[in-house]
Structure formats: structure tokens, C-alpha cells
Design an enzyme around this catalytic site. Structure first.
Site, PDB file in Angstrom:
ATOM      1  N   CYS A  75       0.830  -1.196   0.000  1.00  0.00           N
ATOM      2  CA  CYS A  75       0.000   0.000   0.000  1.00  0.00           C
ATOM      3  C   CYS A  75       0.871   1.256   0.000  1.00  0.00           C
ATOM      4  CB  CYS A  75      -0.908   0.006   1.228  1.00  0.00           C
ATOM      5  SG  CYS A  75      -1.968   1.470   1.335  1.00  0.00           S
TER       6      CYS A  75
ATOM      7  N   CYS B 278     -11.839  -9.701  21.581  1.00  0.00           N
ATOM      8  CA  CYS B 278     -10.961  -9.034  20.622  1.00  0.00           C
ATOM      9  C   CYS B 278      -9.756  -8.434  21.328  1.00  0.00           C
ATOM     10  CB  CYS B 278     -11.723  -7.952  19.853  1.00  0.00           C
ATOM     11  SG  CYS B 278     -12.420  -6.660  20.915  1.00  0.00           S
TER      12      CYS B 278
ATOM     13  N   GLN C 210     -19.282  -8.428  12.973  1.00  0.00           N
ATOM     14  CA  GLN C 210     -17.843  -8.629  12.828  1.00  0.00           C
ATOM     15  C   GLN C 210     -17.385  -8.132  11.461  1.00  0.00           C
ATOM     16  OE1 GLN C 210     -15.627  -9.604  14.955  1.00  0.00           O
ATOM     17  NE2 GLN C 210     -16.768 -10.573  16.604  1.00  0.00           N
TER      18      GLN C 210
END
Length: 468
Positions: A75, A425, A299
Site C-alpha cells: 500500500c 478481541c 464482525q
């Protein structure tokens, strides 16, 4: 002594390993040095940016050797936007360190006996895996050092992501590898249109400007939702923006907008207006349909969510006779996913809109053995609640990153459900909570799941059983 170390250059230091929050660890004269944007095996000169009595923080200013575990970031925004901090590390090593992160959190924070942590379930997709992204409009685009030094004039309006630790600086994103489908086209086209039309981008410091926020949601069924937040109530300009999106991207299934005049972008307390199409999109999992509204939590990696929920279901070991409490149920995804294998599922969630979705999801899937309640977990799950509902055989809990409130942990100890499946998480707060639960529970299984490739985040599922 530690403050005197600031700006000191530490020469030819070998980067040893990855630590919490994605930073790497090196050592200088026996003291830990945390360094960002490096990889284990790099040999670097480090400039100290912060000194403490027990550790230092620094940045690599010279690379003498590059690690064999490095890969070329894909990227152009890598290192600036802060979103995919591990792009320069090969994916196999990413998974290794994520599993190790779980082990470290449970041994250092939880300080409880644990079985061998199972191999992490990796993601087949390491790019374009997210189903939701939030982009911010700003009239204060982040300029690189090269741009500043060039003394040229640049377009300062931007649509993209916040620079880490700088709330009012936005990286203008050209192409993001996190979300596929038409996400990049929609964002870039809207930016171009806004510039051509002379529409104002939001001023984050002075809280003025028309265009404030863009949210793009997609689903595994191929549906797309677009939400535009406006910082001014200008009906003519709003109509212009929304009509452009409708005509330019006729495939958008849910086109919504919000007029948000508050000082932050949260919109759970704001009216969401449907401009075109439906006010929801749908996800699918094992034939079940899940309605996802603008305020719904789902999610953000649909494919890995399925893997995660399969683990939770497996750990619950259901035979059809159990009463299951699903805490922090969100839109009832886990509750509805396991409902066919239970006697009853009772879900609790703070966000009322999510509970409304959970009830709808049960209805459209023909599930009649689910109950859902909205409210603060610590306030709802009390003695009065227990007097009106059967005691749970299994508790599934999937709290936010902060973990469970201490009162909720105490209630779980009071309930003494034979099994608890803890989905998290954040293994650090999960380990903290499980340390408290260890008064009555033992850990049977630990299964990490990678939901977010190219980042240091890891999801983790733990099976707890009541001690005999």
C-alpha cells in the site's frame, strides 16, 4: 538519567521480537527499547524519543540490515495512515506473533494455568477482507515532509483516515486494500464530485463544514450500504450529494444519510434517513440471514466471523437441551447461529437498535427459542432477572475491548454455569477477567483466530469449565 537519553542515537541495535500493540523490542545495556515500523531481525540505529527508568521508546533512523522476514508493503499509504502496521512482515510470522501474544497475555496478566494454545486460525484473505470502513472528510489534509519542503501549494481537502494521535489531520486515501467491492470507487468519486462542486469539507477544530464522514458497509451476499454524515443542515447541498451517489452507483442497496451537528461522529443517538433503497443489508451464514442496519455491530471480517462462531459453537458443545446466555449479543449473530442446537438462547446487549435487529434476525430465520434484552449488562443481569429466567447451562460472552465489568464477572461466578465460552478481541482484558473467574473455573481450550491480517489485533476464544 533516562531523560538525558532523549534524542540519543543507539548504534547498530538488533531488533529481537514483536511485543504488544505491534511495537518491536530491542535491548540497550540491558534496558528494553520499544521501536515502531521495524521487523524482528532488522539491524538499525535508533534515536531515542522517550526515556523512562525501566524502558525507552525510539525510532529507527538508519537500517544496516533488513530482516529476512520482511516483505514489501503493498500500500502506498503504509507507514502514514497507521491502519495496517504489519504490512512489512510476512503473514506466517504475523500469525506466529499473534498466537504468542495470547500466550504472553495469559501468563503475564492472567497468571493462570493454561493448556497449550491451539494453532491460530489464519485468514484466507489478507487483503480486502473488511466489510466496513469509516472515512473522514477534512479541510486539513496531512502533508508529507517532502510536500512541506517543496513550498508548493497543495489541495488541503481530504477524505481518508486519521493520522495516529492527531485528531485533526487526515491522510487522503487513494486506494485502500482493506475493503473490496466498490469501496474505493465510491470514496474517490465522491471526493472528486465534492471538490468540483465546491462543497465544504469538515473543519475538525472549528466544527464547521458540510461533508463530515463516509461509511461504506458491504456483505458476503454482495450488498452495499453507504452512509454520509453531514455537519450542516443544508437541504440543497445534501440533495446534491445523495443524488450523485444514487445516480453514479445504482448498485448501492442502502443509501442513507445523517445530519450530525454534535462535536463527534458517533451517531447511535442520531436519526438515520433513508435516501434510497432499504435501511439495511443482509449477511448470510450457514443458510441463516442476518440483517445489518447502520447502527448494527457485525464482525468486520465476514469470512473469519464464520470461523470464529464455529469455534464458539464447538466449545459450547451443545446437544439441544441447554439454556444459553449470550452476553453482549450485538445483533444476535452468535445467539441465532447456535439457536437451533439449544433449548433456549437469551441475549443481552447495550445498544437498543442492535437488539431490535437481533429480534428481526430471529424472526426472518424462523427461530422461536430466542429472547433478547437491551440495557447495561451489569444492570440487567441481576437477581431479579435470574428469578424470571432459567439458569444457564452455557454462557457465551463476547464483550468489547474493555472486557467485562467486574459486577458481570461476579454474577458469572454466582451463576456457576457448567461452561463459559469467552470470545474476545482483546486477550489482555480477557486474561484479566478469566483470572477473576479462575476462582471457580478452569481453562480447557484456547483458540486464537486472526480477523485482521496486516495488524497486531487478534481474536481469541476460551472454553472454561466449572471446577468440580
Amino acid at each position: 538519567m533516562s531523560r538525558k537519553m532523549k534524542n540519543k542515537v543507539l548504534p547498530t541495535i538488533r531488533i529481537e521480537r514483536i511485543a504488544a500493540e505491534g511495537k518491536c523490542v530491542a535491548y540497550y545495556e540491558g534496558k528494553v527499547v520499544f521501536v515502531s515500523n521495524v521487523a524482528p531481525g532488522d539491524l538499525v540505529d535508533i534515536r531515542v524519543t522517550k526515556g523512562r527508568s525501566s524502558f525507552m521508546e525510539g525510532e529507527a533512523i538508519v537500517f544496516h540490515e533488513y530482516s529476512n522476514d520482511r516483505v514489501k508493503p503493498f500500500c502506498s499509504h503504509f507507514g502514514t495512515c497507521g491502519g495496517c502496521k504489519w504490512q512489512h512482515i510476512n503473514y506466517e510470522l504475523q500469525k506466529t506473533y499473534k498466537r504468542q501474544q495470547v500466550i504472553d497475555q495469559f501468563t503475564r496478566i492472567g497468571k493462570v494455568d493454561i493448556p497449550e494454545v491451539l494453532p491460530i486460525i489464519g485468514s484466507e484473505k489478507t487483503q480486502y477482507y473488511r466489510n466496513k470502513l469509516d472515512f473522514t472528510f477534512s479541510n486539513n489534509r496531512w502533508l508529507t515532509k517532502e510536500e512541506i519542503n517543496s513550498e508548493k501549494t497543495f489541495e488541503r481537502n481530504a477524505l481518508g483516515f486519521h493520522i495516529p494521535k492527531m485528531f485533526d489531520k487526515i491522510v487522503d486515501i487513494d486506494h485502500c486494500y482493506l475493503q473490496g467491492n466498490a469501496s474505493n470507487d465510491i470514496r474517490n468519486s465522491l471526493r472528486t464530485f465534492a471538490l468540483q462542486e465546491g462543497l465544504t469539507f469538515f473543519d475538525l477544530r472549528n466544527q464547521v463544514g458540510l461533508l463530515r464522514n463516509l461509511i461504506i458497509r458491504s456483505s458476503s451476499t454482495g450488498e452495499i450500504m453507504v452512509i454520509v454524515q453531514f455537519g450542516e443542515n443544508d437541504p440543497v447541498a445534501i440533495q446534491k450529494v445523495m443524488e450523485f451517489l444514487k445516480s453514479e452507483f445504482s448498485f448501492i442497496d442502502s443509501l442513507l444519510y445523517i445530519i450530525n451537528l454534535k462535536k463527534n461522529e458517533t451517531f447511535h443517538d442520531q436519526e438515520v434517513i433513508t435516501y434510497h433503497g432499504r435501511d439495511f443489508i443482509e449477511e448470510e451464514m450457514e443458510g441463516l440471514r442476518f440483517r445489518v442496519g447502520p447502527k448494527s455491530f457485525y464482525q468486520t471480517n465476514s469470512t473469519q466471523a464464520y470461523e470464529l462462531y464455529k469455534v464458539a459453537r464447538e466449545f459450547a458443545s451443545l446437544n439441544g437441551d441447554e439454556v444459553v446466555y449470550d452476553l453482549y449479543t450485538g445483533t444476535g449473530t452468535i445467539a441465532n447461529f447456535v439457536a437451533k442446537e439449544t433449548k433456549q438462547v437469551i441475549g443481552i446487549e447495550y445498544v437498543e437498535a442492535a437488539i431490535a435487529d437481533a429480534k428481526i434476525n430471529s424472526k426472518i430465520n424462523g427461530l422461536k427459542n430466542t429472547l433478547f434484552y437491551a440495557g447495561d449488562m451489569k444492570d440487567i443481569l441481576n437477581e431479579e432477572f435470574l428469578s424470571q429466567h432459567p439458569m444457564p447451562d452455557v454462557v457465551i460472552t463476547d464483550p468489547p475491548r474493555a472486557g467485562m465489568h467486574e459486577d458481570v464477572v461476579k454474577m458469572l461466578l454466582r451463576l456457576e454455569a457448567p461452561k463459559i465460552v469467552y470470545v474476545s478481541c482483546n486477550p489482555a482484558t480477557q486474561a484479566r477477567d478469566i483470572a477473576l473467574l479462575s476462582e471457580k473455573y478452569q481453562i480447557d481450550k484456547i483458540q486464537p483466530v486472526d480477523m485482521f491480517p496486516q495488524t497486531y489485533h487478534v481474536e481469541n476464544v476460551v472454553k472454561l469449565t466449572l471446577k468440580s
